[in-house]
Write a protein that holds these residues in place. Structure first.
Motif, PDB file in Angstrom:
ATOM      1  N   SER A  31       1.206  -1.146   0.027  1.00 35.84           N
ATOM      2  CA  SER A  31      -0.330   0.153   0.012  1.00 35.84           C
ATOM      3  C   SER A  31       0.475   1.232   0.083  1.00 35.84           C
ATOM      4  N   ASN A  63      -3.861  11.437   2.193  1.00 29.80           N
ATOM      5  CA  ASN A  63      -5.150  10.585   2.644  1.00 29.80           C
ATOM      6  C   ASN A  63      -4.555   9.019   1.964  1.00 29.80           C
ATOM      7  N   ASP A  64      -3.386   9.489   1.519  1.00 27.68           N
ATOM      8  CA  ASP A  64      -3.030   6.879   1.628  1.00 27.68           C
ATOM      9  C   ASP A  64      -1.887   6.988   3.292  1.00 27.68           C
ATOM     10  N   ASP A  66      -3.269   8.667   5.661  1.00 19.69           N
ATOM     11  CA  ASP A  66      -4.648   8.172   6.579  1.00 19.69           C
ATOM     12  C   ASP A  66      -4.881   6.508   6.315  1.00 19.69           C
ATOM     13  N   LYS A  67      -4.946   6.658   5.598  1.00 16.73           N
ATOM     14  CA  LYS A  67      -5.383   5.070   5.283  1.00 16.73           C
ATOM     15  C   LYS A  67      -4.297   4.163   6.013  1.00 16.73           C
TER      16      LYS A  67
END
Length: 124
Positions: A31, A63-64, A66-67
């Motif tokens: 990821s 955003n990435d 936060d994941k």
């Protein structure tokens, strides 16, 4: 018989922990490619004075992050985690002020932190 049961149970528990840990590491690594790509995009865009694209990449980067932040919070020291968060905020500020040198240096620093995060044994 009871000692063997306890031994096998402990062995199974340790094996389960290792499998879980390395599965999480693999998930972070897979990821995290988007994080590396966004950081490289920010460097490239800031050097080409494409600040709108750099700002979009910074938003995607946040955003990435936060994941993935919850997986990383389990394993890493507070100092590195906090520095990574601080760098994300500072990158956004450097992009808004259109400071190429600051943007590139912060993005490279953040990239180094990320590469350390994805190692099986992170450096101190």
């Amino acid at each position: 018989m009871r000692n063997k049961t306890i031994t096998y149970s402990l062995f199974g528990l340790i094996l389960l922990l290792f499998i879980t840990y390395f599965t999480a590491q693999n998930a972070i690594s897979l990821s995290g490619k988007s994080i590396v790509n966004e950081l490289n995009n920010i460097i490239q865009y800031s050097q080409q004075d494409k600040w709108g694209e750099a700002e979009d990449s910074a938003k995607k980067l946040v955003n990435d992050w936060d994941k993935l932040k919850y997986l990383l919070a389990i394993n890493y020291a507070e100092a590195d985690y906090s520095l990574f968060l601080d760098n994300l905020s500072r990158i956004q500020g450097a992009i808004k002020t259109r400071d190429t040198t600051e943007t590139v240096s912060l993005a490279l620093s953040t990239l180094e932190l990320w590469n350390n995060f994805t190692k099986v044994v992170p450096q101190p």
